[in-house]
Design an enzyme around this catalytic site. Structure first.
Site, PDB file in Angstrom:
ATOM      1  N   LYS A  77      10.395 -23.302 -45.372  1.00  0.00           N
ATOM      2  CA  LYS A  77       9.621 -24.429 -45.895  1.00  0.00           C
ATOM      3  C   LYS A  77       9.373 -25.483 -44.825  1.00  0.00           C
ATOM      4  O   LYS A  77       8.543 -26.360 -44.990  1.00  0.00           O
ATOM      5  CB  LYS A  77      10.357 -25.031 -47.097  1.00  0.00           C
ATOM      6  CG  LYS A  77      10.487 -24.059 -48.277  1.00  0.00           C
ATOM      7  CD  LYS A  77      11.222 -24.682 -49.447  1.00  0.00           C
ATOM      8  CE  LYS A  77      12.710 -24.808 -49.206  1.00  0.00           C
ATOM      9  NZ  LYS A  77      13.401 -23.495 -49.101  1.00  0.00           N
ATOM     10  N   PHE A 117      19.257 -20.611 -35.536  1.00  0.00           N
ATOM     11  CA  PHE A 117      20.525 -20.240 -34.897  1.00  0.00           C
ATOM     12  C   PHE A 117      21.615 -20.064 -35.941  1.00  0.00           C
ATOM     13  O   PHE A 117      22.330 -19.044 -35.963  1.00  0.00           O
ATOM     14  CB  PHE A 117      20.868 -21.326 -33.864  1.00  0.00           C
ATOM     15  CG  PHE A 117      22.330 -21.518 -33.551  1.00  0.00           C
ATOM     16  CD1 PHE A 117      23.150 -20.451 -33.229  1.00  0.00           C
ATOM     17  CD2 PHE A 117      22.870 -22.804 -33.547  1.00  0.00           C
ATOM     18  CE1 PHE A 117      24.506 -20.651 -32.923  1.00  0.00           C
ATOM     19  CE2 PHE A 117      24.208 -23.013 -33.237  1.00  0.00           C
ATOM     20  CZ  PHE A 117      25.030 -21.932 -32.935  1.00  0.00           C
ATOM     21  N   ASP A 122      24.899 -16.748 -39.618  1.00  0.00           N
ATOM     22  CA  ASP A 122      25.438 -16.761 -40.977  1.00  0.00           C
ATOM     23  C   ASP A 122      25.177 -15.442 -41.693  1.00  0.00           C
ATOM     24  O   ASP A 122      26.042 -14.934 -42.423  1.00  0.00           O
ATOM     25  CB  ASP A 122      24.824 -17.928 -41.754  1.00  0.00           C
ATOM     26  CG  ASP A 122      25.472 -18.126 -43.123  1.00  0.00           C
ATOM     27  OD1 ASP A 122      26.684 -18.412 -43.169  1.00  0.00           O
ATOM     28  OD2 ASP A 122      24.771 -17.990 -44.140  1.00  0.00           O
ATOM     29  N   ASP A 126      28.068 -13.163 -43.293  1.00  0.00           N
ATOM     30  CA  ASP A 126      28.092 -12.917 -44.738  1.00  0.00           C
ATOM     31  C   ASP A 126      27.688 -11.499 -45.109  1.00  0.00           C
ATOM     32  O   ASP A 126      27.773 -11.120 -46.280  1.00  0.00           O
ATOM     33  CB  ASP A 126      27.169 -13.902 -45.465  1.00  0.00           C
ATOM     34  CG  ASP A 126      27.714 -15.324 -45.475  1.00  0.00           C
ATOM     35  OD1 ASP A 126      28.894 -15.500 -45.106  1.00  0.00           O
ATOM     36  OD2 ASP A 126      26.974 -16.241 -45.852  1.00  0.00           O
ATOM     37  N   ARG A 131      16.439 -12.247 -45.931  1.00  0.00           N
ATOM     38  CA  ARG A 131      16.249 -13.655 -45.604  1.00  0.00           C
ATOM     39  C   ARG A 131      14.753 -13.932 -45.637  1.00  0.00           C
ATOM     40  O   ARG A 131      13.979 -13.235 -44.993  1.00  0.00           O
ATOM     41  CB  ARG A 131      16.829 -13.966 -44.221  1.00  0.00           C
ATOM     42  CG  ARG A 131      16.512 -15.324 -43.660  1.00  0.00           C
ATOM     43  CD  ARG A 131      17.250 -16.431 -44.383  1.00  0.00           C
ATOM     44  NE  ARG A 131      18.701 -16.324 -44.248  1.00  0.00           N
ATOM     45  CZ  ARG A 131      19.559 -17.157 -44.857  1.00  0.00           C
ATOM     46  NH1 ARG A 131      19.087 -18.119 -45.638  1.00  0.00           N
ATOM     47  NH2 ARG A 131      20.858 -17.003 -44.711  1.00  0.00           N
ATOM     48  N   ASP A 194      33.667 -22.787 -45.053  1.00  0.00           N
ATOM     49  CA  ASP A 194      32.960 -21.910 -45.980  1.00  0.00           C
ATOM     50  C   ASP A 194      33.420 -20.459 -45.833  1.00  0.00           C
ATOM     51  O   ASP A 194      33.690 -19.774 -46.824  1.00  0.00           O
ATOM     52  CB  ASP A 194      31.457 -22.013 -45.711  1.00  0.00           C
ATOM     53  CG  ASP A 194      30.630 -21.182 -46.668  1.00  0.00           C
ATOM     54  OD1 ASP A 194      30.825 -21.309 -47.884  1.00  0.00           O
ATOM     55  OD2 ASP A 194      29.791 -20.394 -46.202  1.00  0.00           O
ATOM     56  N   LYS A 225      28.853 -28.387 -43.734  1.00  0.00           N
ATOM     57  CA  LYS A 225      28.032 -27.182 -43.584  1.00  0.00           C
ATOM     58  C   LYS A 225      26.555 -27.454 -43.814  1.00  0.00           C
ATOM     59  O   LYS A 225      25.696 -26.788 -43.215  1.00  0.00           O
ATOM     60  CB  LYS A 225      28.500 -26.105 -44.581  1.00  0.00           C
ATOM     61  CG  LYS A 225      27.822 -24.750 -44.377  1.00  0.00           C
ATOM     62  CD  LYS A 225      28.189 -23.752 -45.456  1.00  0.00           C
ATOM     63  CE  LYS A 225      27.393 -23.982 -46.729  1.00  0.00           C
ATOM     64  NZ  LYS A 225      27.458 -22.839 -47.658  1.00  0.00           N
ATOM     65  N   PHE A 265      21.480 -30.715 -52.915  1.00  0.00           N
ATOM     66  CA  PHE A 265      20.755 -29.560 -52.396  1.00  0.00           C
ATOM     67  C   PHE A 265      21.641 -28.318 -52.379  1.00  0.00           C
ATOM     68  O   PHE A 265      21.219 -27.223 -52.766  1.00  0.00           O
ATOM     69  CB  PHE A 265      20.257 -29.885 -50.987  1.00  0.00           C
ATOM     70  CG  PHE A 265      19.615 -28.744 -50.268  1.00  0.00           C
ATOM     71  CD1 PHE A 265      18.267 -28.456 -50.448  1.00  0.00           C
ATOM     72  CD2 PHE A 265      20.331 -27.972 -49.361  1.00  0.00           C
ATOM     73  CE1 PHE A 265      17.664 -27.404 -49.766  1.00  0.00           C
ATOM     74  CE2 PHE A 265      19.738 -26.924 -48.679  1.00  0.00           C
ATOM     75  CZ  PHE A 265      18.399 -26.638 -48.882  1.00  0.00           C
ATOM     76  N   ASP A 269      21.448 -24.792 -54.332  1.00  0.00           N
ATOM     77  CA  ASP A 269      21.469 -23.523 -53.613  1.00  0.00           C
ATOM     78  C   ASP A 269      22.451 -22.540 -54.249  1.00  0.00           C
ATOM     79  O   ASP A 269      22.154 -21.343 -54.370  1.00  0.00           O
ATOM     80  CB  ASP A 269      21.864 -23.780 -52.154  1.00  0.00           C
ATOM     81  CG  ASP A 269      21.087 -22.923 -51.180  1.00  0.00           C
ATOM     82  OD1 ASP A 269      19.855 -22.834 -51.316  1.00  0.00           O
ATOM     83  OD2 ASP A 269      21.711 -22.330 -50.282  1.00  0.00           O
ATOM     84  N   ASP A 270      23.614 -23.033 -54.655  1.00  0.00           N
ATOM     85  CA  ASP A 270      24.620 -22.180 -55.289  1.00  0.00           C
ATOM     86  C   ASP A 270      24.111 -21.621 -56.611  1.00  0.00           C
ATOM     87  O   ASP A 270      24.332 -20.446 -56.937  1.00  0.00           O
ATOM     88  CB  ASP A 270      25.908 -22.969 -55.528  1.00  0.00           C
ATOM     89  CG  ASP A 270      26.612 -23.362 -54.233  1.00  0.00           C
ATOM     90  OD1 ASP A 270      26.203 -22.885 -53.160  1.00  0.00           O
ATOM     91  OD2 ASP A 270      27.565 -24.157 -54.313  1.00  0.00           O
TER      92      ASP A 270
END
Length: 379
Positions: A77, A117, A122, A126, A131, A194, A225, A265, A269-270
């Site tokens: 975005k 980056f 990440d 994970d 993505r 995290d 984070k 935010f 996201d969660d």
């Protein structure tokens, strides 16, 4: 190419209609993307100046990293980058000149590079699959984890190459550098918190310990984070560029608002990670499988009966699609979707009130811009 001409008739019988110059601004993504193209060309061109490499190796580097930059940096975005431009507009109280827009866009793209980056690294950590609606960078067959780890480091160093190229003689150069250094440090602290919601032992995840999933831990994780790199640094870069010294109280005001916006935010996201369709979200959420200390599991643990808690004990942190669905069903059973809707409205009201308290009043526009970008977002 950094301005657009639009003809607009002026209501005056004494003169002919004159062209009005509409300068690009924080809503002009096309102009912003043109700056990315220039930065990419500059950075890729640096390969040609490397001594001791054959033309074949330079061509290999050029081809690979052109694809890397085009795949990992644009495509989102771009809110973080555009916020830098908006901040400079607000602080100057006018449209930006061509030179100002270009410099603001360069700074904005460095925040987007920072994001790239972090995301490349990440996704490897994970084990993510997609993505932005496409396979993660490390999932590309010619990339793999081996290259992706190096590519993440490569993306980071490009920030400092572009800053040096375009801001070495700017009076705020050192302050700009320090903001990126500090933000990277803060975000990597948050990433560690995290990643270790469930710690490692003997080379593998330790047994699930639900007592670690508390809102206190969650808020600390989110601050470091998410809040600094997603919200605060864009505002701080605008202040630094406009000549505000680090001791200005505007940085304190920006910190207060962006910490609240960032927490809101991340909770969004969660919730989206668990409930948004992957085709809308642009990725397949893996917070449950990865045993993340998310807002949903923290709230669930406040509400569950002993019997319901057994669902989390049995299935949280397991890479089992059926078990993941049972956890999501528990979230719905606990009414977490409704709790989140109420929370979102409370946060909107609290953010509005906090923003309204900021002086000078003109500075409020930057945070209204940010809030408008995230309120009720679906991805």
């Amino acid at each position: 190419f950094f301005f657009l001409l639009r003809l607009r008739h002026r209501a005056s019988p004494l003169s002919q209609p004159q062209p009005t110059i509409i300068m690009p601004g924080a809503t002009d993504k096309e102009a912003f993307l043109k700056v990315f193209d220039q930065l990419k060309t500059e950075l890729i061109g640096d390969f040609q100046d490397l001594p001791g490499l054959s033309d074949n190796l330079k061509e290999q580097l050029t081809t690979y990293y052109t694809e890397c930059l085009e795949t990992t940096v644009p495509g989102g975005k771009m809110t973080r980058g555009l916020t830098v431009i908006k901040g400079i507009e607000v602080l100057k109280g006018r449209s930006l000149t061509d030179e100002e827009f270009f410099e603001a866009a360069v700074l904005g793209w460095q925040v987007e590079w920072l994001q790239a980056f972090f995301l490349v690294a990440d996704d490897v950590m994970d084990g993510s699959i997609t993505r932005r609606g496409a396979p993660c960078w490390y999932k590309h067959p010619h990339v793999t984890q081996d290259n992706a780890i190096n590519d993440a480091l490569f993306l980071e160093v490009l920030i400092y190459k572009s800053l040096r190229r375009h801001f070495r003689k700017h009076p705020a150069y050192v302050q700009l550098l320090e903001l990126f250094i500090d933000t990277t440090f803060q975000t990597e602290v948050g990433q560690h918190i995290d990643t270790n919601g469930t710690p490692y032992a003997d080379g593998k995840r330790a047994p699930l310990d639900l007592s670690r999933f508390t809102l206190d831990r969650y808020q600390g994780c989110v601050r470091y984070k998410t809040c600094y790199y997603s919200f605060y640094v864009s505002c701080a870069l605008a202040l630094a560029y406009c000549g505000y010294p680090p001791e200005s109280d505007l940085y304190v005001k920006a910190d207060a608002v962006t910490m609240r916006l960032g927490e809101y935010f991340q909770i969004q996201d969660d919730v989206l990670d668990a409930f948004a369709p992957p085709e809308v979200l642009g990725k397949i959420g893996t917070d449950i499988e990865d045993a993340k200390c998310s807002w949903l599991v923290c709230k669930a643990l406040e509400l569950v009966t002993p019997e319901q808690k057994e669902v989390l004990v049995a299935h949280y942190g397991k890479h089992d699609p059926e078990g993941v669905e049972k956890v999501k069903a528990l979230y719905r059973e606990l009414g977490l979707d409704k709790i989140y809707e109420d929370y979102e409205e409370e946060q909107k009201k609290a953010c509005d009130e906090l923003i309204a308290s900021i002086e000078p009043e003109s500075f409020q526009e930057l945070f209204k811009f940010l809030l408008g970008k995230i309120y009720k977002r679906q991805k």
